[in-house]
Design a protein around this motif. Sequence first.
Motif, PDB file in Angstrom:
ATOM      1  N   ARG A 192       0.832  -1.201   0.000  1.00 52.93           N
ATOM      2  CA  ARG A 192       0.000   0.000   0.000  1.00 52.93           C
ATOM      3  C   ARG A 192       0.868   1.253   0.000  1.00 52.93           C
ATOM      4  O   ARG A 192       1.807   1.370   0.782  1.00 52.93           O
ATOM      5  CB  ARG A 192      -0.929   0.006   1.216  1.00 52.93           C
ATOM      6  CG  ARG A 192      -2.040   1.045   1.125  1.00 52.93           C
ATOM      7  CD  ARG A 192      -3.083   0.827   2.206  1.00 52.93           C
ATOM      8  NE  ARG A 192      -4.276   1.627   1.997  1.00 52.93           N
ATOM      9  CZ  ARG A 192      -5.354   1.586   2.754  1.00 52.93           C
ATOM     10  NH1 ARG A 192      -5.399   0.750   3.793  1.00 52.93           N
ATOM     11  NH2 ARG A 192      -6.405   2.352   2.495  1.00 52.93           N
ATOM     12  N   VAL A 193       0.542   2.179  -0.890  1.00 55.28           N
ATOM     13  CA  VAL A 193       1.311   3.408  -1.056  1.00 55.28           C
ATOM     14  C   VAL A 193       0.380   4.602  -0.927  1.00 55.28           C
ATOM     15  O   VAL A 193      -0.772   4.564  -1.373  1.00 55.28           O
ATOM     16  CB  VAL A 193       2.013   3.437  -2.432  1.00 55.28           C
ATOM     17  CG1 VAL A 193       2.594   4.816  -2.722  1.00 55.28           C
ATOM     18  CG2 VAL A 193       3.111   2.381  -2.497  1.00 55.28           C
ATOM     19  N   LEU A 194       0.890   5.671  -0.335  1.00 58.72           N
ATOM     20  CA  LEU A 194       0.155   6.928  -0.245  1.00 58.72           C
ATOM     21  C   LEU A 194       0.874   7.969  -1.082  1.00 58.72           C
ATOM     22  O   LEU A 194       2.058   8.242  -0.871  1.00 58.72           O
ATOM     23  CB  LEU A 194       0.064   7.410   1.205  1.00 58.72           C
ATOM     24  CG  LEU A 194      -0.579   8.790   1.408  1.00 58.72           C
ATOM     25  CD1 LEU A 194      -2.050   8.763   1.015  1.00 58.72           C
ATOM     26  CD2 LEU A 194      -0.417   9.260   2.853  1.00 58.72           C
ATOM     27  N   GLY A 195       0.164   8.546  -2.053  1.00 59.72           N
ATOM     28  CA  GLY A 195       0.710   9.645  -2.824  1.00 59.72           C
ATOM     29  C   GLY A 195       0.179  10.964  -2.292  1.00 59.72           C
ATOM     30  O   GLY A 195      -1.002  11.071  -1.960  1.00 59.72           O
ATOM     31  N   VAL A 202      -9.219   8.907  -2.612  1.00 58.04           N
ATOM     32  CA  VAL A 202      -8.634  10.230  -2.836  1.00 58.04           C
ATOM     33  C   VAL A 202      -9.146  11.182  -1.756  1.00 58.04           C
ATOM     34  O   VAL A 202     -10.357  11.284  -1.534  1.00 58.04           O
ATOM     35  CB  VAL A 202      -8.990  10.794  -4.224  1.00 58.04           C
ATOM     36  CG1 VAL A 202      -8.316  12.155  -4.431  1.00 58.04           C
ATOM     37  CG2 VAL A 202      -8.570   9.831  -5.324  1.00 58.04           C
ATOM     38  N   TYR A 203      -8.221  11.839  -1.079  1.00 56.77           N
ATOM     39  CA  TYR A 203      -8.561  12.803  -0.032  1.00 56.77           C
ATOM     40  C   TYR A 203      -8.096  14.188  -0.485  1.00 56.77           C
ATOM     41  O   TYR A 203      -7.128  14.325  -1.233  1.00 56.77           O
ATOM     42  CB  TYR A 203      -7.870  12.434   1.283  1.00 56.77           C
ATOM     43  CG  TYR A 203      -8.147  11.017   1.737  1.00 56.77           C
ATOM     44  CD1 TYR A 203      -9.271  10.707   2.494  1.00 56.77           C
ATOM     45  CD2 TYR A 203      -7.269   9.982   1.411  1.00 56.77           C
ATOM     46  CE1 TYR A 203      -9.521   9.397   2.909  1.00 56.77           C
ATOM     47  CE2 TYR A 203      -7.511   8.675   1.817  1.00 56.77           C
ATOM     48  CZ  TYR A 203      -8.637   8.389   2.558  1.00 56.77           C
ATOM     49  OH  TYR A 203      -8.886   7.086   2.957  1.00 56.77           O
ATOM     50  N   LYS A 221      -0.579   1.215  -9.535  1.00 60.61           N
ATOM     51  CA  LYS A 221      -1.871   0.527  -9.621  1.00 60.61           C
ATOM     52  C   LYS A 221      -1.833  -0.577 -10.675  1.00 60.61           C
ATOM     53  O   LYS A 221      -2.436  -1.643 -10.502  1.00 60.61           O
ATOM     54  CB  LYS A 221      -2.978   1.526  -9.957  1.00 60.61           C
ATOM     55  CG  LYS A 221      -3.430   2.366  -8.771  1.00 60.61           C
ATOM     56  CD  LYS A 221      -4.011   1.507  -7.652  1.00 60.61           C
ATOM     57  CE  LYS A 221      -5.285   0.804  -8.042  1.00 60.61           C
ATOM     58  NZ  LYS A 221      -5.876   0.029  -6.930  1.00 60.61           N
ATOM     59  N   ALA A 222      -1.103  -0.351 -11.770  1.00 55.04           N
ATOM     60  CA  ALA A 222      -0.972  -1.375 -12.807  1.00 55.04           C
ATOM     61  C   ALA A 222      -0.229  -2.599 -12.285  1.00 55.04           C
ATOM     62  O   ALA A 222      -0.430  -3.714 -12.775  1.00 55.04           O
ATOM     63  CB  ALA A 222      -0.245  -0.798 -14.021  1.00 55.04           C
ATOM     64  N   GLN A 223       0.605  -2.376 -11.263  1.00 51.64           N
ATOM     65  CA  GLN A 223       1.333  -3.482 -10.640  1.00 51.64           C
ATOM     66  C   GLN A 223       0.493  -4.196  -9.580  1.00 51.64           C
ATOM     67  O   GLN A 223       0.928  -5.185  -9.007  1.00 51.64           O
ATOM     68  CB  GLN A 223       2.621  -2.975  -9.993  1.00 51.64           C
ATOM     69  CG  GLN A 223       3.646  -2.411 -10.948  1.00 51.64           C
ATOM     70  CD  GLN A 223       4.885  -1.886 -10.238  1.00 51.64           C
ATOM     71  OE1 GLN A 223       5.126  -2.176  -9.066  1.00 51.64           O
ATOM     72  NE2 GLN A 223       5.687  -1.095 -10.948  1.00 51.64           N
ATOM     73  N   GLY A 224      -0.700  -3.676  -9.314  1.00 51.73           N
ATOM     74  CA  GLY A 224      -1.569  -4.284  -8.316  1.00 51.73           C
ATOM     75  C   GLY A 224      -1.407  -3.742  -6.917  1.00 51.73           C
ATOM     76  O   GLY A 224      -1.892  -4.332  -5.954  1.00 51.73           O
ATOM     77  N   ALA A 268      -2.141  -1.270  -3.826  1.00 54.61           N
ATOM     78  CA  ALA A 268      -3.223  -0.432  -3.299  1.00 54.61           C
ATOM     79  C   ALA A 268      -2.687   0.988  -3.130  1.00 54.61           C
ATOM     80  O   ALA A 268      -1.624   1.183  -2.521  1.00 54.61           O
ATOM     81  CB  ALA A 268      -3.723  -0.980  -1.974  1.00 54.61           C
ATOM     82  N   CYS A 269      -3.389   1.960  -3.657  1.00 57.98           N
ATOM     83  CA  CYS A 269      -2.908   3.340  -3.630  1.00 57.98           C
ATOM     84  C   CYS A 269      -3.977   4.305  -3.131  1.00 57.98           C
ATOM     85  O   CYS A 269      -5.112   4.291  -3.616  1.00 57.98           O
ATOM     86  CB  CYS A 269      -2.465   3.781  -5.016  1.00 57.98           C
ATOM     87  SG  CYS A 269      -1.056   2.906  -5.705  1.00 57.98           S
ATOM     88  N   ASP A 270      -3.602   5.129  -2.180  1.00 64.24           N
ATOM     89  CA  ASP A 270      -4.418   6.254  -1.742  1.00 64.24           C
ATOM     90  C   ASP A 270      -3.686   7.530  -2.134  1.00 64.24           C
ATOM     91  O   ASP A 270      -2.457   7.538  -2.293  1.00 64.24           O
ATOM     92  CB  ASP A 270      -4.626   6.236  -0.225  1.00 64.24           C
ATOM     93  CG  ASP A 270      -5.413   5.027   0.247  1.00 64.24           C
ATOM     94  OD1 ASP A 270      -6.125   4.435  -0.575  1.00 64.24           O
ATOM     95  OD2 ASP A 270      -5.296   4.680   1.440  1.00 64.24           O
ATOM     96  N   VAL A 271      -4.419   8.621  -2.271  1.00 63.32           N
ATOM     97  CA  VAL A 271      -3.813   9.887  -2.663  1.00 63.32           C
ATOM     98  C   VAL A 271      -4.425  11.030  -1.864  1.00 63.32           C
ATOM     99  O   VAL A 271      -5.634  11.048  -1.609  1.00 63.32           O
ATOM    100  CB  VAL A 271      -3.997  10.151  -4.176  1.00 63.32           C
ATOM    101  CG1 VAL A 271      -3.715  11.608  -4.521  1.00 63.32           C
ATOM    102  CG2 VAL A 271      -3.086   9.247  -4.997  1.00 63.32           C
TER     103      VAL A 271
END
Length: 278
Positions: A100-103, A152-153, A121-124, A126-129
Amino acid sequence: MYKIVAKQKLNHLVEKMVVHAPYVARKCEPGQFIILCANEGDERIPLTIQDYDREAETVSIIYQIVGYSTTKLAEKEVGDTIAHFAGPLGMPAQLHAKKRVLGIGGGVGAAPLYPQIKELKAQGVACDVILGGRDKDYVILQEEFKEITDNVYFATNDGSLGTNGFVTDVLNELLANGVVYDEVIAIGPLPMMKAVVGITKPLDIKTMVSLNPIMIDGTGMCGGCRVTVGGKTKFACVDGPDFDGFEVDFDEAMRRQNMYKKQEEHVCRMKLGGGQNA
């Protein structure tokens, strides 16, 4: 010459431009940038690649109209050409598989953040921004991020969108609620990135930042983009622009960023015809 195939106004100061640049489109990766000259003889300016389409052979850039060169670029319309469009330059972002990554994107920092989150995301992953700006009009690429992220926040200085405050307020809230991230990618103004690292470093959450200091040639020869990372001199154009945020000397970078501010304002006024007293 490089033809402009699309143009979009994101707010009264920020525009997106799609340019037909076959070589750059074939070779570029998230995290890299280009250097362009709007017209022959104009200043060389670096702009991060916001997106690319290998089949259409196009590269998308986002710029804020703040001086002479970006003003000249903004005057161009679809069908016009850009004199020079060199790239890809810099090192691609190191986007290894994570859970899981946060941008975090501040203002136009959302532009270089986008291709990195898209690739993760293409690598699968989980991403929040978290996207921030002075008001809702300065929070760009909202819909684009919603399409590729889990959450997205938003944070705005005036509370017109999302949290009334800064991206760091949202970051603190997420961490306080027990959300766990393997890595944070923060791109935006230097004070914002420094503030993010001030939160993540004590918690040992790996944090990558993107530095965009003064650049001239983009090949490491002029030395204008030197920054101190881990106590060593690095050149953002060839060693970066992405670096480990824990090791960046932000105070030095901010001092260097403001070094030529008065001269830049003077030259811009003169070139745009404002004269000495503009």
